[in-house]
Design a protein around this motif. Structure first.
Motif, PDB file in Angstrom:
ATOM      1  N   THR A   1     -10.749  -5.253   6.009  1.00 56.06           N
ATOM      2  CA  THR A   1     -11.111  -3.844   5.692  1.00 56.06           C
ATOM      3  C   THR A   1     -11.959  -3.214   6.916  1.00 56.06           C
ATOM      4  O   THR A   1     -11.796  -2.311   7.329  1.00 56.06           O
ATOM      5  CB  THR A   1     -12.040  -3.719   4.483  1.00 56.06           C
ATOM      6  OG1 THR A   1     -13.242  -4.551   4.552  1.00 56.06           O
ATOM      7  CG2 THR A   1     -11.052  -4.038   3.283  1.00 56.06           C
TER       8      THR A   1
ATOM      9  N   ILE B   1       0.396   4.776  -2.777  1.00 58.92           N
ATOM     10  CA  ILE B   1       0.261   5.748  -2.374  1.00 58.92           C
ATOM     11  C   ILE B   1       1.381   6.858  -2.432  1.00 58.92           C
ATOM     12  O   ILE B   1       1.484   7.715  -1.663  1.00 58.92           O
ATOM     13  CB  ILE B   1      -0.788   5.983  -1.018  1.00 58.92           C
ATOM     14  CG1 ILE B   1       0.259   5.325   0.124  1.00 58.92           C
ATOM     15  CG2 ILE B   1      -1.828   5.078  -1.211  1.00 58.92           C
ATOM     16  CD1 ILE B   1      -0.298   5.392   1.427  1.00 58.92           C
TER      17      ILE B   1
ATOM     18  N   LEU C   1      -8.990   3.169   0.349  1.00 61.64           N
ATOM     19  CA  LEU C   1      -7.753   2.945  -0.475  1.00 61.64           C
ATOM     20  C   LEU C   1      -7.649   1.350  -0.950  1.00 61.64           C
ATOM     21  O   LEU C   1      -7.584   1.383  -2.126  1.00 61.64           O
ATOM     22  CB  LEU C   1      -6.592   3.546   0.105  1.00 61.64           C
ATOM     23  CG  LEU C   1      -6.174   4.960   0.402  1.00 61.64           C
ATOM     24  CD1 LEU C   1      -4.992   5.087   1.276  1.00 61.64           C
ATOM     25  CD2 LEU C   1      -5.906   5.557  -1.220  1.00 61.64           C
ATOM     26  N   THR C   2      -8.140   0.500  -0.136  1.00 67.12           N
ATOM     27  CA  THR C   2      -8.147  -0.738  -0.283  1.00 67.12           C
ATOM     28  C   THR C   2      -9.041  -0.977  -1.492  1.00 67.12           C
ATOM     29  O   THR C   2      -9.033  -2.025  -2.368  1.00 67.12           O
ATOM     30  CB  THR C   2      -8.041  -1.684   0.944  1.00 67.12           C
ATOM     31  OG1 THR C   2      -7.141  -1.303   1.815  1.00 67.12           O
ATOM     32  CG2 THR C   2      -8.204  -3.107   0.610  1.00 67.12           C
TER      33      THR C   2
ATOM     34  N   ASN D   1      -9.872   0.792  -3.751  1.00 69.79           N
ATOM     35  CA  ASN D   1      -9.397   1.273  -5.148  1.00 69.79           C
ATOM     36  C   ASN D   1      -8.026   0.483  -5.529  1.00 69.79           C
ATOM     37  O   ASN D   1      -7.721   0.287  -6.725  1.00 69.79           O
ATOM     38  CB  ASN D   1      -9.193   2.742  -5.185  1.00 69.79           C
ATOM     39  CG  ASN D   1     -10.407   3.550  -4.859  1.00 69.79           C
ATOM     40  OD1 ASN D   1     -11.330   3.273  -5.301  1.00 69.79           O
ATOM     41  ND2 ASN D   1     -10.087   4.650  -4.052  1.00 69.79           N
ATOM     42  N   PHE D   2      -7.484  -0.179  -4.603  1.00 71.13           N
ATOM     43  CA  PHE D   2      -6.144  -0.746  -4.857  1.00 71.13           C
ATOM     44  C   PHE D   2      -6.362  -2.115  -5.409  1.00 71.13           C
ATOM     45  O   PHE D   2      -5.546  -2.528  -6.125  1.00 71.13           O
ATOM     46  CB  PHE D   2      -5.487  -0.747  -3.460  1.00 71.13           C
ATOM     47  CG  PHE D   2      -4.146  -1.327  -3.599  1.00 71.13           C
ATOM     48  CD1 PHE D   2      -3.110  -0.996  -4.671  1.00 71.13           C
ATOM     49  CD2 PHE D   2      -3.581  -2.498  -2.624  1.00 71.13           C
ATOM     50  CE1 PHE D   2      -1.914  -1.662  -4.709  1.00 71.13           C
ATOM     51  CE2 PHE D   2      -2.480  -2.994  -2.701  1.00 71.13           C
ATOM     52  CZ  PHE D   2      -1.543  -2.705  -3.953  1.00 71.13           C
TER      53      PHE D   2
ATOM     54  N   ASN E   1      -9.887   5.714   5.976  1.00 71.40           N
ATOM     55  CA  ASN E   1      -9.211   6.088   4.874  1.00 71.40           C
ATOM     56  C   ASN E   1      -8.474   4.759   4.059  1.00 71.40           C
ATOM     57  O   ASN E   1      -8.390   4.808   2.880  1.00 71.40           O
ATOM     58  CB  ASN E   1      -8.094   7.044   5.045  1.00 71.40           C
ATOM     59  CG  ASN E   1      -7.219   6.728   6.326  1.00 71.40           C
ATOM     60  OD1 ASN E   1      -7.463   6.011   7.033  1.00 71.40           O
ATOM     61  ND2 ASN E   1      -5.864   7.355   6.352  1.00 71.40           N
ATOM     62  N   TYR E   2      -7.688   3.941   5.078  1.00 69.16           N
ATOM     63  CA  TYR E   2      -7.233   2.826   3.994  1.00 69.16           C
ATOM     64  C   TYR E   2      -8.191   1.881   3.712  1.00 69.16           C
ATOM     65  O   TYR E   2      -8.026   1.113   2.909  1.00 69.16           O
ATOM     66  CB  TYR E   2      -6.276   2.292   5.396  1.00 69.16           C
ATOM     67  CG  TYR E   2      -5.301   2.910   5.733  1.00 69.16           C
ATOM     68  CD1 TYR E   2      -4.118   3.359   4.575  1.00 69.16           C
ATOM     69  CD2 TYR E   2      -4.873   3.365   7.113  1.00 69.16           C
ATOM     70  CE1 TYR E   2      -3.018   4.033   5.134  1.00 69.16           C
ATOM     71  CE2 TYR E   2      -3.770   4.211   7.539  1.00 69.16           C
ATOM     72  CZ  TYR E   2      -2.751   4.526   6.271  1.00 69.16           C
ATOM     73  OH  TYR E   2      -1.921   5.231   6.774  1.00 69.16           O
TER      74      TYR E   2
ATOM     75  N   LEU F   1       0.866  -0.974   0.069  1.00 71.86           N
ATOM     76  CA  LEU F   1      -0.027  -0.079   0.022  1.00 71.86           C
ATOM     77  C   LEU F   1       0.754   1.204  -0.142  1.00 71.86           C
ATOM     78  O   LEU F   1       0.510   2.173  -0.547  1.00 71.86           O
ATOM     79  CB  LEU F   1      -0.798   0.015   1.204  1.00 71.86           C
ATOM     80  CG  LEU F   1      -2.015   0.951   1.379  1.00 71.86           C
ATOM     81  CD1 LEU F   1      -2.814   0.826   0.132  1.00 71.86           C
ATOM     82  CD2 LEU F   1      -2.901   1.054   2.456  1.00 71.86           C
TER      83      LEU F   1
END
Length: 305
Positions: A135, A72, A145-146, A148-149, A141-142, A68
């Motif tokens: 998750t 980012i 991001l996950t 989208n990741f 926020n993470y 990650l």
């Protein structure tokens, strides 16, 4: 093979199957969150390994933070993991290093040695949803991001993995009941009970085969994340996800239990066939006793005929 040997061998196989299945179920139902945490603290002092539920599979998320961070960059990843072993699950208190999923619950550990951790509440027919578990522990926020990741994978499809593993649980539970009934009905020395034991062994084997196959398929499909490479636009390179899935001891025990129960079918059936032949043999013997011994003249007459 003598009838007693057949029944004894079949009983041993049924007993072995039942013991392994009981271990899979009871081991997964024996630990509470407080117990694992308390044992974890004791393990730090005594250097003993703490066991959670019988594991159907492992999820190692220890490398996800590094992946990650690449995604980012130039921003840093801070606060993704937690070091607090007593932090509640699914409360965005921080990701854990290792997760272990069983038939009734899952446990999360903050250390590589898997000694300090906490388990979820026990649920009959619990669903395997690894992505939701991970998750749900991350900060919001993470978690965003996950989403989208990671691309769409079986690992992240909780509806698919959850519904299948819930159905597999009931197959394994019914298979365990059949294994126990096969053992109990096979104790009585009766042709009917031997036949019933064979039926229970056959039905139980089919149920265990279905349940173990479903779990194995889900694990293998979820393990596709192990070799997944994510394209990083900033660097133009590919990076591994840092999450890996592997099969746990509970699945190996389940497959071994299936093999033992399936093998017990044949001794039971052999015993049934033998007990069916005995009455006709005994009837022929009694008929010869009533007719009396064959005289020499009768023997010569029979030969001439």
């Amino acid at each position: 093979m003598r009838g007693e040997v057949c029944v004894g061998f079949a009983s041993v196989l049924s007993f072995a199957s039942m013991v392994m299945l009981i271990f899979v179920h009871v081991r997964g139902f024996s630990k509470s969150a407080e117990r694992v945490l308390r044992d974890s603290l004791e393990a730090d002092r005594t250097d003993k390994h703490v066991y959670g539920p019988a594991k159907a599979l492992y999820v190692n998320a220890s490398g996800y933070g590094d992946s990650l961070a690449v995604f980012i960059r130039p921003d840093n990843v801070t606060g993704l993991y937690t070091l607090n072993a007593s932090a509640p699950l699914q409360e965005r208190a921080g990701l854990r290093q290792h997760y272990e999923f069983g038939l009734y619950s899952y446990c999360a550990f903050v250390d590589v040695g898997e000694r300090a951790g906490i388990c979820s509440n026990k649920t009959i027919g619990t669903q395997f949803r690894p992505y939701d578990a991970l998750t749900g522990d991350m900060a919001l926020n993470y978690s965003i991001l996950t989403n989208n990741f990671l691309p769409a994978l079986t690992f992240s499809d909780g509806k698919y993995t959850g519904s299948l593993t819930k159905a597999a649980y009931w197959m394994l539970l019914l298979g365990t009941v059949c294994a126990a009934l096969a053992l109990l009905t096979g104790i009585a020395k009766n042709n009917l009970t031997f036949f019933v034991s064979a039926i229970f062994s056959i039905v139980g084997s089919i149920l265990l085969l279905i349940g173990a196959s479903i779990w194995t398929i889900v694990i293998n499909k979820s393990a596709s994340i192990n070799d997944l490479l994510i394209f990083i636009r900033q660097t133009g390179t590919q990076s591994p996800v840092g999450i890996s899935v592997s099969m746990g001891t509970a699945m190996y025990l389940t497959w071994a239990a299936f093999a033992c129960l399936f093998a017990s079918v044949f001794p039971y059936l052999i015993r049934v066939v033998k007990t069916q032949k005995l009455p006709s043999q005994e009837q022929d013997h009694n008929q010869r006793k009533r007719d009396g011994p064959i005289l020499p003249t009768q023997s010569l007459l029979l030969r001439s005929i």
